[in-house]
Design a protein around this motif. Sequence first.
Motif, mmCIF file in Angstrom:
data_model
loop_
_atom_site.group_PDB
_atom_site.id
_atom_site.type_symbol
_atom_site.label_atom_id
_atom_site.label_comp_id
_atom_site.label_asym_id
_atom_site.label_seq_id
_atom_site.Cartn_x
_atom_site.Cartn_y
_atom_site.Cartn_z
ATOM 1 N N PRO A 237 0.798 -1.239 0.000
ATOM 2 C CA PRO A 237 0.000 0.000 0.000
ATOM 3 C C PRO A 237 0.828 1.286 0.000
ATOM 4 O O PRO A 237 0.292 2.360 -0.280
ATOM 5 C CB PRO A 237 -0.828 -0.104 1.296
ATOM 6 C CG PRO A 237 -0.722 -1.521 1.731
ATOM 7 C CD PRO A 237 0.551 -2.065 1.183
ATOM 8 N N GLU A 238 2.120 1.194 0.295
ATOM 9 C CA GLU A 238 2.910 2.438 0.301
ATOM 10 C C GLU A 238 3.232 2.912 -1.113
ATOM 11 O O GLU A 238 3.703 4.032 -1.304
ATOM 12 C CB GLU A 238 4.204 2.261 1.116
ATOM 13 C CG GLU A 238 5.314 1.465 0.441
ATOM 14 C CD GLU A 238 5.184 -0.046 0.636
ATOM 15 O OE1 GLU A 238 4.070 -0.518 0.967
ATOM 16 O OE2 GLU A 238 6.193 -0.743 0.459
ATOM 17 N N ILE A 281 -10.443 -7.958 0.184
ATOM 18 C CA ILE A 281 -9.076 -7.808 0.703
ATOM 19 C C ILE A 281 -8.892 -8.793 1.855
ATOM 20 O O ILE A 281 -9.731 -8.863 2.759
ATOM 21 C CB ILE A 281 -8.835 -6.356 1.159
ATOM 22 C CG1 ILE A 281 -8.973 -5.408 -0.044
ATOM 23 C CG2 ILE A 281 -7.446 -6.225 1.804
ATOM 24 C CD1 ILE A 281 -8.925 -3.935 0.297
ATOM 25 N N ARG A 282 -7.835 -9.570 1.766
ATOM 26 C CA ARG A 282 -7.575 -10.587 2.794
ATOM 27 C C ARG A 282 -6.208 -10.380 3.417
ATOM 28 O O ARG A 282 -5.261 -9.981 2.732
ATOM 29 C CB ARG A 282 -7.644 -11.991 2.163
ATOM 30 C CG ARG A 282 -9.025 -12.349 1.632
ATOM 31 C CD ARG A 282 -10.002 -12.636 2.766
ATOM 32 N NE ARG A 282 -11.336 -12.908 2.293
ATOM 33 C CZ ARG A 282 -12.396 -12.107 2.506
ATOM 34 N NH1 ARG A 282 -12.258 -10.980 3.191
ATOM 35 N NH2 ARG A 282 -13.588 -12.443 2.061
ATOM 36 N N ARG A 283 -6.127 -10.684 4.727
ATOM 37 C CA ARG A 283 -4.842 -10.621 5.435
ATOM 38 C C ARG A 283 -4.044 -11.889 5.178
ATOM 39 O O ARG A 283 -4.582 -12.989 5.229
ATOM 40 C CB ARG A 283 -5.088 -10.501 6.935
ATOM 41 C CG ARG A 283 -4.827 -9.135 7.456
ATOM 42 C CD ARG A 283 -4.912 -9.041 8.975
ATOM 43 N NE ARG A 283 -5.205 -7.645 9.250
ATOM 44 C CZ ARG A 283 -6.419 -7.160 9.461
ATOM 45 N NH1 ARG A 283 -7.462 -7.953 9.499
ATOM 46 N NH2 ARG A 283 -6.592 -5.876 9.654
ATOM 47 N N ARG A 284 -2.766 -11.733 4.912
ATOM 48 C CA ARG A 284 -1.861 -12.867 4.764
ATOM 49 C C ARG A 284 -0.706 -12.641 5.724
ATOM 50 O O ARG A 284 -0.482 -11.504 6.175
ATOM 51 C CB ARG A 284 -1.318 -12.939 3.321
ATOM 52 C CG ARG A 284 -2.367 -13.291 2.299
ATOM 53 C CD ARG A 284 -2.691 -14.776 2.380
ATOM 54 N NE ARG A 284 -3.640 -15.187 1.354
ATOM 55 C CZ ARG A 284 -4.948 -15.278 1.539
ATOM 56 N NH1 ARG A 284 -5.470 -14.968 2.705
ATOM 57 N NH2 ARG A 284 -5.729 -15.681 0.565
ATOM 58 N N SER A 285 0.060 -13.681 6.025
ATOM 59 C CA SER A 285 1.197 -13.518 6.940
ATOM 60 C C SER A 285 2.165 -12.465 6.388
ATOM 61 O O SER A 285 2.790 -11.716 7.128
ATOM 62 C CB SER A 285 1.917 -14.849 7.128
ATOM 63 O OG SER A 285 2.261 -15.369 5.864
ATOM 64 N N SER A 286 2.216 -12.357 5.061
ATOM 65 C CA SER A 286 3.135 -11.405 4.429
ATOM 66 C C SER A 286 2.546 -10.003 4.313
ATOM 67 O O SER A 286 3.237 -9.073 3.925
ATOM 68 C CB SER A 286 3.492 -11.907 3.033
ATOM 69 O OG SER A 286 2.292 -12.141 2.303
ATOM 70 N N GLY A 287 1.250 -9.832 4.636
ATOM 71 C CA GLY A 287 0.611 -8.522 4.475
ATOM 72 C C GLY A 287 -0.801 -8.692 3.970
ATOM 73 O O GLY A 287 -1.554 -9.505 4.492
ATOM 74 N N TYR A 288 -1.155 -7.956 2.923
ATOM 75 C CA TYR A 288 -2.521 -7.998 2.404
ATOM 76 C C TYR A 288 -2.510 -8.506 0.971
ATOM 77 O O TYR A 288 -1.545 -8.368 0.253
ATOM 78 C CB TYR A 288 -3.148 -6.603 2.437
ATOM 79 C CG TYR A 288 -3.216 -6.009 3.809
ATOM 80 C CD1 TYR A 288 -4.191 -6.400 4.714
ATOM 81 C CD2 TYR A 288 -2.289 -5.053 4.209
ATOM 82 C CE1 TYR A 288 -4.252 -5.862 5.990
ATOM 83 C CE2 TYR A 288 -2.331 -4.499 5.483
ATOM 84 C CZ TYR A 288 -3.319 -4.904 6.367
ATOM 85 O OH TYR A 288 -3.380 -4.376 7.622
ATOM 86 N N ARG A 289 -3.636 -9.068 0.588
ATOM 87 C CA ARG A 289 -3.749 -9.569 -0.778
ATOM 88 C C ARG A 289 -5.165 -9.297 -1.283
ATOM 89 O O ARG A 289 -6.128 -9.437 -0.525
ATOM 90 C CB ARG A 289 -3.459 -11.077 -0.790
ATOM 91 C CG ARG A 289 -3.364 -11.694 -2.164
ATOM 92 C CD ARG A 289 -2.226 -11.154 -3.006
ATOM 93 N NE ARG A 289 -0.909 -11.414 -2.448
ATOM 94 C CZ ARG A 289 -0.266 -12.584 -2.530
ATOM 95 N NH1 ARG A 289 -0.837 -13.618 -3.124
ATOM 96 N NH2 ARG A 289 0.926 -12.724 -2.014
ATOM 97 N N PHE A 290 -5.285 -8.869 -2.541
ATOM 98 C CA PHE A 290 -6.602 -8.718 -3.172
ATOM 99 C C PHE A 290 -6.997 -10.051 -3.784
ATOM 100 O O PHE A 290 -6.300 -10.567 -4.657
ATOM 101 C CB PHE A 290 -6.557 -7.628 -4.254
ATOM 102 C CG PHE A 290 -7.909 -7.215 -4.746
ATOM 103 C CD1 PHE A 290 -8.630 -6.248 -4.072
ATOM 104 C CD2 PHE A 290 -8.478 -7.813 -5.867
ATOM 105 C CE1 PHE A 290 -9.901 -5.857 -4.522
ATOM 106 C CE2 PHE A 290 -9.743 -7.446 -6.312
ATOM 107 C CZ PHE A 290 -10.448 -6.453 -5.652
ATOM 108 N N ILE A 291 -8.074 -10.633 -3.292
ATOM 109 C CA ILE A 291 -8.543 -11.917 -3.799
ATOM 110 C C ILE A 291 -9.704 -11.652 -4.754
ATOM 111 O O ILE A 291 -10.782 -11.221 -4.340
ATOM 112 C CB ILE A 291 -8.986 -12.857 -2.652
ATOM 113 C CG1 ILE A 291 -7.850 -13.049 -1.653
ATOM 114 C CG2 ILE A 291 -9.469 -14.196 -3.214
ATOM 115 C CD1 ILE A 291 -6.596 -13.697 -2.209
ATOM 116 N N PHE A 292 -9.441 -11.877 -6.038
ATOM 117 C CA PHE A 292 -10.461 -11.590 -7.053
ATOM 118 C C PHE A 292 -11.645 -12.538 -6.923
ATOM 119 O O PHE A 292 -11.497 -13.696 -6.507
ATOM 120 C CB PHE A 292 -9.855 -11.723 -8.452
ATOM 121 C CG PHE A 292 -9.000 -10.561 -8.869
ATOM 122 C CD1 PHE A 292 -9.561 -9.483 -9.541
ATOM 123 C CD2 PHE A 292 -7.637 -10.536 -8.576
ATOM 124 C CE1 PHE A 292 -8.779 -8.396 -9.915
ATOM 125 C CE2 PHE A 292 -6.857 -9.451 -8.957
ATOM 126 C CZ PHE A 292 -7.415 -8.383 -9.634
#
Length: 297
Positions: A237-238, A281-292
Motif C-alpha cells: 500500500p505504500e 481484501i484478505r490478510r496474509r502472513s506477508s501482508g494484504y492480498r486482493f482476492i479476485f
Amino acid sequence: MANRMSWHVGSVKISRVLEFEMPVLTPDVLYPDITPAHLERNRGWLTPSLLDPASNRLMMAIHSFIIETPTSLILVDTCSGNDKSRPHKQRYHQKSWPYLENLSAAGYQPEDIQYVLCTHLHADHVGWNTRLVGGRWIPVFPNARYLFAAKELEYWQDEGQRGNYTDDPYFEDSIAPILESGLADLVAMNHVIDEFVALEPSVGHTPGHVSVWIRSDGEEAVLSGDIMHTALQCAEPELNSCFCIDAEMSRRTRQQFVERHADSNTLILPAHFPTPTVGHIRRRSSGYRFIFDGQSD
Ligand SMILES: [Zn+2]
C-alpha cells in the motif's frame, strides 16, 4: 473463469461496462518508487494475468460501473471516450471504442441514466461525459444530473493547475460542456444519492477524490476509484502511482482503506482492475492480498 460483469449487493445490482483492458504501463513507470524487492516478492502471483510477461506491463481496465438501486440508476466513471484529442496520452487519443454498444449489451441506454458520477476528474474518468456530434461536444446522458465533488471541480477549473500535468484539452471537451449544459450538480464529498448509495471522501490521488458506498440488506460494496490502480498496491500500500497528486495523503488513504476492509465481507470494485475486476481484501502472513471474485481464497 466466468467473465462475470454484474454483481448483487442486497437489492442493488452493479454492472461493469468495459471500455478496454490491456497491458498498459510497466511497473517502474506506474509506480516511480517501486524497488526490485517490491516486484520480486509479488511477481509470482502477478504473472501472467496481472503482469503480462511479454511486455512487462501491468494489465489494466478502463470501465464504468452502473449502480441500479430500487430508486436510482447511477453511472460511475465515464472512461476515456471517443474522438478525444489526447496527444500526450496516446492510449486515449482519437479512439472509437464500442462503449455505448457495451452499455446497451448491459441492458441500459444513455437516456436511462439518472446520475453520472466521476470519482475524480482525470481524463480516464470523464471521457463519456460527452460525445462529438456535428463538431460539438454534447452530453452523452441527456437526462442525468452529473455529480461533481465541488472540491475536485474547483481544483481542476484552474487552467494553470491543469497545465502542471497536461495540455490535453480534457477539461474543455469533457467537463466544461457539462457545466455549460446546466446538467452539473456540485456536491459535498459525503453526498448521499439515495438510501443505498453515498459518497465518501478518499482524497490524495486527487484533492476531491471520492469513493462510492453501496449498502443494502446488510451487504456492502465500495467503488474505490483510483485509491489503488492495480492489485499490487493492495499488497504494497505504500506504492503511489505516478498520477497521485498528494503523495503522503494518497499513501495514508490507501493504507487506511486496505486495513479497514481486510477480512471483511465488503465487495471492493476498483476503477482499473482487469477482469474479473472485483474482490475482497484478505490478510496474509506477508501482508494484504486482493482476492479476485472467483479466485480461491
Ligand atoms: Zn484512473
